[in-house]
Design a protein around this motif. Structure first.
Motif, PDB file in Angstrom:
ATOM      1  N   LEU A 120       7.632   1.389   5.660  1.00 19.45           N
ATOM      2  CA  LEU A 120       8.590   1.851   4.662  1.00 19.45           C
ATOM      3  C   LEU A 120       8.965   3.305   4.883  1.00 19.45           C
ATOM      4  CD1 LEU A 120       6.807   0.315   1.532  1.00 19.45           C
ATOM      5  CD2 LEU A 120       8.598  -0.749   2.941  1.00 19.45           C
ATOM      6  N   ARG A 121      10.025   3.712   4.222  1.00 11.81           N
ATOM      7  CA  ARG A 121      10.428   5.115   4.205  1.00 11.81           C
ATOM      8  C   ARG A 121      10.669   5.526   2.758  1.00 11.81           C
ATOM      9  NH1 ARG A 121      15.055   6.018   8.908  1.00 11.81           N
ATOM     10  NH2 ARG A 121      13.900   5.113  10.669  1.00 11.81           N
ATOM     11  N   PRO A 122      10.541   6.825   2.464  1.00 12.29           N
ATOM     12  CA  PRO A 122      10.884   7.277   1.109  1.00 12.29           C
ATOM     13  C   PRO A 122      12.389   7.181   0.880  1.00 12.29           C
ATOM     14  CG  PRO A 122      10.361   9.152   2.522  1.00 12.29           C
ATOM     15  CD  PRO A 122      10.040   7.918   3.311  1.00 12.29           C
ATOM     16  N   ILE A 123      12.773   6.967  -0.359  1.00 17.75           N
ATOM     17  CA  ILE A 123      14.194   6.997  -0.705  1.00 17.75           C
ATOM     18  C   ILE A 123      14.693   8.427  -0.536  1.00 17.75           C
ATOM     19  CG2 ILE A 123      15.875   6.735  -2.581  1.00 17.75           C
ATOM     20  CD1 ILE A 123      14.113   4.488  -3.672  1.00 17.75           C
ATOM     21  N   THR A 124      15.797   8.587   0.146  1.00 22.15           N
ATOM     22  CA  THR A 124      16.302   9.933   0.420  1.00 22.15           C
ATOM     23  C   THR A 124      16.757  10.625  -0.869  1.00 22.15           C
ATOM     24  OG1 THR A 124      18.462   8.954   0.925  1.00 22.15           O
ATOM     25  CG2 THR A 124      17.021   9.468   2.778  1.00 22.15           C
ATOM     26  N   LYS A 125      16.603  11.934  -0.885  1.00 19.88           N
ATOM     27  CA  LYS A 125      16.963  12.722  -2.068  1.00 19.88           C
ATOM     28  C   LYS A 125      18.468  12.751  -2.302  1.00 19.88           C
ATOM     29  CE  LYS A 125      12.717  14.164  -2.856  1.00 19.88           C
ATOM     30  NZ  LYS A 125      11.953  13.758  -4.070  1.00 19.88           N
ATOM     31  N   ASP A 126      19.220  12.740  -1.206  1.00 19.42           N
ATOM     32  CA  ASP A 126      20.673  12.859  -1.341  1.00 19.42           C
ATOM     33  C   ASP A 126      21.346  12.093  -0.206  1.00 19.42           C
ATOM     34  OD1 ASP A 126      23.052  13.671  -2.483  1.00 19.42           O
ATOM     35  OD2 ASP A 126      23.119  15.579  -1.409  1.00 19.42           O
ATOM     36  N   GLU A 127      22.571  11.688  -0.419  1.00 17.13           N
ATOM     37  CA  GLU A 127      23.356  11.055   0.635  1.00 17.13           C
ATOM     38  C   GLU A 127      24.839  11.252   0.365  1.00 17.13           C
ATOM     39  OE1 GLU A 127      24.062   6.610   0.572  1.00 17.13           O
ATOM     40  OE2 GLU A 127      22.239   6.704  -0.638  1.00 17.13           O
ATOM     41  N   SER A 128      25.617  11.185   1.418  1.00 22.05           N
ATOM     42  CA  SER A 128      27.064  11.265   1.265  1.00 22.05           C
ATOM     43  C   SER A 128      27.724  10.497   2.396  1.00 22.05           C
ATOM     44  CB  SER A 128      27.551  12.718   1.259  1.00 22.05           C
ATOM     45  OG  SER A 128      27.377  13.316   2.529  1.00 22.05           O
ATOM     46  N   LEU A 129      28.990  10.215   2.212  1.00 18.76           N
ATOM     47  CA  LEU A 129      29.760   9.483   3.212  1.00 18.76           C
ATOM     48  C   LEU A 129      31.053  10.241   3.464  1.00 18.76           C
ATOM     49  CD1 LEU A 129      30.156   6.898   4.951  1.00 18.76           C
ATOM     50  CD2 LEU A 129      31.322   5.909   2.971  1.00 18.76           C
ATOM     51  N   VAL A 176       0.875  -1.176   0.000  1.00 16.42           N
ATOM     52  CA  VAL A 176       0.000   0.000   0.000  1.00 16.42           C
ATOM     53  C   VAL A 176       0.909   1.222   0.000  1.00 16.42           C
ATOM     54  CG1 VAL A 176      -1.917   1.170   1.132  1.00 16.42           C
ATOM     55  CG2 VAL A 176      -1.666  -1.319   1.361  1.00 16.42           C
ATOM     56  N   PRO A 177       1.251   1.733  -1.190  1.00 18.19           N
ATOM     57  CA  PRO A 177       2.198   2.857  -1.271  1.00 18.19           C
ATOM     58  C   PRO A 177       1.760   4.073  -0.459  1.00 18.19           C
ATOM     59  CG  PRO A 177       1.870   1.875  -3.433  1.00 18.19           C
ATOM     60  CD  PRO A 177       0.854   1.250  -2.531  1.00 18.19           C
ATOM     61  N   GLY A 178       0.456   4.361  -0.450  1.00 17.98           N
ATOM     62  CA  GLY A 178      -0.022   5.527   0.276  1.00 17.98           C
ATOM     63  C   GLY A 178       0.174   5.428   1.773  1.00 17.98           C
ATOM     64  N   ASP A 179       0.058   4.209   2.305  1.00 19.42           N
ATOM     65  CA  ASP A 179       0.283   3.983   3.738  1.00 19.42           C
ATOM     66  C   ASP A 179       1.748   3.680   4.047  1.00 19.42           C
ATOM     67  OD1 ASP A 179      -2.386   4.351   4.196  1.00 19.42           O
ATOM     68  OD2 ASP A 179      -2.877   2.210   4.311  1.00 19.42           O
ATOM     69  N   MET A 180       2.536   3.492   2.985  1.00 21.07           N
ATOM     70  CA  MET A 180       3.961   3.142   3.125  1.00 21.07           C
ATOM     71  C   MET A 180       4.129   1.877   3.947  1.00 21.07           C
ATOM     72  SD  MET A 180       5.900   6.820   3.325  1.00 21.07           S
ATOM     73  CE  MET A 180       7.416   6.078   2.710  1.00 21.07           C
ATOM     74  N   THR A 181       3.403   0.833   3.558  1.00 19.53           N
ATOM     75  CA  THR A 181       3.522  -0.478   4.205  1.00 19.53           C
ATOM     76  C   THR A 181       3.681  -1.547   3.137  1.00 19.53           C
ATOM     77  OG1 THR A 181       1.110  -0.799   4.253  1.00 19.53           O
ATOM     78  CG2 THR A 181       2.146   0.214   6.201  1.00 19.53           C
ATOM     79  N   LEU A 182       4.342  -2.627   3.507  1.00 21.74           N
ATOM     80  CA  LEU A 182       4.613  -3.731   2.595  1.00 21.74           C
ATOM     81  C   LEU A 182       4.478  -5.040   3.361  1.00 21.74           C
ATOM     82  CD1 LEU A 182       5.811  -4.616  -0.268  1.00 21.74           C
ATOM     83  CD2 LEU A 182       8.028  -4.667   0.907  1.00 21.74           C
ATOM     84  N   THR A 183       3.734  -5.985   2.799  1.00 16.48           N
ATOM     85  CA  THR A 183       3.613  -7.316   3.392  1.00 16.48           C
ATOM     86  C   THR A 183       4.191  -8.323   2.416  1.00 16.48           C
ATOM     87  OG1 THR A 183       1.615  -6.680   4.616  1.00 16.48           O
ATOM     88  CG2 THR A 183       2.026  -9.035   4.329  1.00 16.48           C
ATOM     89  N   VAL A 184       5.109  -9.172   2.909  1.00 19.82           N
ATOM     90  CA  VAL A 184       5.858 -10.071   2.027  1.00 19.82           C
ATOM     91  C   VAL A 184       5.960 -11.462   2.627  1.00 19.82           C
ATOM     92  CG1 VAL A 184       7.255  -8.195   1.096  1.00 19.82           C
ATOM     93  CG2 VAL A 184       8.072  -9.438   3.096  1.00 19.82           C
ATOM     94  N   LYS A 185       6.316 -12.414   1.779  1.00 19.63           N
ATOM     95  CA  LYS A 185       6.645 -13.763   2.229  1.00 19.63           C
ATOM     96  C   LYS A 185       8.126 -13.808   2.595  1.00 19.63           C
ATOM     97  CE  LYS A 185       3.054 -15.910  -0.601  1.00 19.63           C
ATOM     98  NZ  LYS A 185       2.763 -16.851  -1.711  1.00 19.63           N
TER      99      LYS A 185
END
Length: 441
Positions: free
Chosen positions: A205-214, A93-102
């Motif tokens: 779930l969380r959204p994929i971040t716009k940017d990242e660095s190390l 359910v993308p709107g609820d940001m949940t995922l159910t899997v095997k």
């Protein structure tokens, strides 16, 4: 011992399931089975567990096998349940940001699927291309980004569990704001499959971040006083790294081609926030250190190499010594003392030791490679060192023959009687994953 008659019986019970009468090929890590069953449905899992419970048969559970070297002192059970065919998305359910899997789905498969929706599971397990989500949940795995992500316990909102008597129970739910009653999920997450077989997992779930660095700060001073002072200072600011991981020289040399202690600081956010935090670190960078900044793709490439650099229970041993993986828990800044001890053991025991630890969460992972007697001696000495700092050591990977010589979990905890009581209530016949959890449960 499994007989041909029992194999025939299983075939009649599960005509649609793949069954191997010689099991998955035995290997040096044990935790196999005389017969391997590949269930396709939850009903098949439930029937198989009920059959084993009623006929006094033991069962091991396997995903892709990356964790076969974790716990247990037996070569195999009567039956091995493989989740290789029990995989896929149950509900998203993308709107609820949940995922159910095997549970047989690999972590990478799930992340690749979610990328289309600009979403992700906020976990960072090792060997993501092979590790199944069921195995990750069963051991409550996390990596350096635990500082920002949390552990598997923080990502799970619901489970379906098949008990040894065949009953199916649900804990939690499929929505994030499900706070009624006890949080029963935590009973099964990290229980090494000793209380039931996970048949369904619901994750937030969380959204994929716009940017990242190390940011990589390299310390030539082996006393690490600068590293400790810097980490304390950084943690006391408004900066919010997802990782604050100190790597020992051997690991730094392998991943970065420089044999120095290296502090890896990960940032994930919108671009303006990431740049602000990078600049903040530049301003407080300890004198006499070197700072490298890896941007988005380079940072991801580093982490991919990092998560793949661990022993794998699905890969046969090459015969040149043994490998061990340890999880060491201490107060966060005592990670420095653990890594120092690793350096002294590397010299005294003729071992290759690649170690890293989180200065924000206190968990270290140590990989030892060398002769068996040196590896086992080092494990004992690291346990003594951790005990001095009120910590613990869990052996997360070791060949079966070596595991029989060292307790993977260490001394029984004061609450062992509680664990025994829960096991006796849920699995009185000790059908599931016998001996793989704390105290030989």
């Amino acid at each position: 011992m499994i007989t041909a008659g029992i194999f025939t019986e299983l075939k009649s019970f599960f005509p649609e399931a793949q069954i191997l009468d010689e099991g998955i090929e035995a290997n040096a890590f044990g935790n196999g089975g005389s017969i391997t069953v590949f269930p396709n449905t939850e009903e098949e899992i439930a029937s198989l567990l009920k059959y084993a419970n009623e006929t006094n048969k033991t069962i091991n559970v396997i995903g892709c096998g990356t964790k076969r070297g974790f716990g247990g002192t037996e070569e195999g059970a009567d039956i091995l349940i493989s989740m290789a065919n029990y995989k896929g998305i149950v509900e998203h359910v993308p709107g609820d940001m949940t995922l159910t899997v095997k549970p047989g789905s690999t972590f990478k498969e799930l992340q690749d699927y979610l990328q289309e929706f600009n979403q992700r599971i906020a976990l960072d397990p090792f060997l993501p291309a092979q590790a199944t989500i069921g195995g990750i949940i069963a051991v409550n795995e996390s990596g350096p980004k635990r500082l920002g992500y949390g552990s598997a316990r923080d990502a799970v909102i619901g489970l379906r569990i098949v008990y040894p008597d065949g009953k199916v129970i649900r804990s939690g739910g499929k929505v994030v704001k499900n706070v009624a009653g006890y949080d029963m999920n935590k009973l099964y997450i990290g229980a090494m499959g000793t209380l039931g077989v996970i048949s369904e997992i619901s994750l937030k779930l969380r959204p994929i971040t716009k940017d990242e660095s190390l940011l990589l700060i390299k310390f030539t001073d082996t006393s690490l006083e600068k590293a400790k002072a810097f980490a304390v200072q950084l943690l006391d600011t408004v900066v919010e790294p997802v990782a604050l991981e100190l790597m020992n020289p051997s690991l730094s040399e392998k991943l970065l081609n420089e044999r120095v202690f290296t502090l890896a600081i990960g940032f994930e956010d919108v671009e303006s926030s990431v740049k602000y935090q990078e600049e903040f670190v530049r301003k407080i960078q300890p004198p006499g250190t070197k700072l490298d900044i890896l941007q988005k793709q380079a940072a991801r490439s580093f982490w991919n190499d990092f998560y793949g650099n661990v022993p794998n229970g699905a890969v046969p041993i090459d015969g040149n010594g043994i490998e061990a993986t340890l999880k060491i828990g201490t107060v966060n800044m005592d990670v420095i003392e653990v890594l120092k001890k690793c350096e002294s053991l590397q010299d005294s025991h003729n071992l290759l030791i690649e170690a890293h630890g989180g200065l924000g969460h206190g968990l270290s992972q140590v990989v030892l490679r060398g002769a068996e007697e040196d590896v086992l001696s080092a494990i004992s000495l690291l346990r003594e060192k951790a005990a001095l700092h009120s910590g613990y050591v869990v052996v997360r990977h070791l060949p079966l023959a070596s595991r029989k010589k060292v307790d993977a979990w260490g001394e029984k905890p004061a609450y062992q009687f509680l664990l025994e009581g829960i096991k006796a209530k849920v699995d009185p016949n000790r059908v599931l994953n016998p001996g793989r959890f704390v105290g030989g449960i």
